[in-house]
Design an enzyme around this catalytic site. Sequence first.
Site, mmCIF file in Angstrom:
data_model
loop_
_atom_site.group_PDB
_atom_site.id
_atom_site.type_symbol
_atom_site.label_atom_id
_atom_site.label_comp_id
_atom_site.label_asym_id
_atom_site.label_seq_id
_atom_site.Cartn_x
_atom_site.Cartn_y
_atom_site.Cartn_z
ATOM 1 N NE ARG A 61 -17.953 -41.446 -10.431
ATOM 2 C CZ ARG A 61 -17.895 -42.575 -11.736
ATOM 3 N NH1 ARG A 61 -17.731 -41.954 -12.702
ATOM 4 N NH2 ARG A 61 -19.849 -42.386 -11.251
ATOM 5 C CB THR A 62 -15.042 -43.275 -4.637
ATOM 6 O OG1 THR A 62 -15.407 -42.594 -4.637
ATOM 7 C CG2 THR A 62 -13.940 -42.787 -3.409
ATOM 8 N NE ARG A 111 -17.500 -45.031 -2.009
ATOM 9 C CZ ARG A 111 -18.158 -44.787 -2.513
ATOM 10 N NH1 ARG A 111 -18.613 -45.409 -3.645
ATOM 11 N NH2 ARG A 111 -17.922 -42.857 -2.644
ATOM 12 C CG HIS A 139 -17.675 -39.533 0.223
ATOM 13 N ND1 HIS A 139 -16.047 -39.531 -0.420
ATOM 14 C CD2 HIS A 139 -18.031 -40.025 -1.744
ATOM 15 C CE1 HIS A 139 -15.646 -40.629 -1.430
ATOM 16 N NE2 HIS A 139 -17.264 -40.305 -2.501
#
Length: 313
Positions: A61-62, A111, A139
């Site tokens: 998703r990210t 990330r 996050h």
Amino acid sequence: MTEKFLKEKKFRSLVTGDDFTVPELVDLLNLASDIYREPNNFSNLCNGKVLGSLFFEPSTRTRLSFEAAMVRLGGSYINIPEPKGSSVMKGESLADTIRTVAAYADIIAMRHPLEGSAEVARQNSSVPFINAGDGGHQHPTQTLTDLLTIKETKHTLENLTIGLCGDLKFGRTVHSLVKTISKFPNNKFIFISPVELEIPEYIKMDLKKRNIEFVEVRNLEDIMDKLDILYMTRVQRERFFNEADYMRLKDTYILDNKKLENAKEDLIILHPLPRVNEIAVEVDKDPRAKYFEQVRFGMIVRMALILRLLEVR
């Protein structure tokens, strides 16, 4: 990276929730709401801009939301298909990787599995940098996603009782959300976890220092009727050093329809995803389940963040 360079930086980055003031957060969320309602008005604002998408840890998703956000703004992205395909495998330092990618991109999202890596990246980037998760630390863009979802569904970010359930020790999404939404007036927290996965002491100390109300409980059903928001999290296998501990704790909390019988009608259920089995599939049909709507809000708020950091108006 020289001190002179650092002092001369003219751009903003996002590493922790403290990088934006509350008024700046409100401004960003209002922009995201505008994008959500009139996306076509923003479809060409990043023509010619490039996002460097650096993910040294698995993500669906990210990563996709950042890349989709840039494309929907009219820009493009470059990425490393996987860490094994990068010069990191040859021993290149993170600082050098960031300096290299900054030569190709106008903005970087990263990330990384190591806590503190985002700050190293910020210090060595010559373009705006966004922390997309650094270990179990922060996050912040998931928190922006959560805030936008709450704003659009509850129509307020104040006077809320927020229950956070599951892995509160290693859950960077939980740490970021508590830190940020506690800046808005009259919010209080109920932390639901086994002893082994309690919210870190430094977060509790910060809440106490600011006289923000919170309690810790073990049983989800006992407090369900008190919640305006229930934030479920998975027990993260990748954060455990001991497989036996993970197996013992992974199914501690499973949300199902029966547990929701006493919940408020306007409760909203959030989850940063991926889900394993901590929310039964039967809950997906409940109108209070908003975790898949969160996915779209995540892309929208990242569009707003890219625009703000690139100073595109």
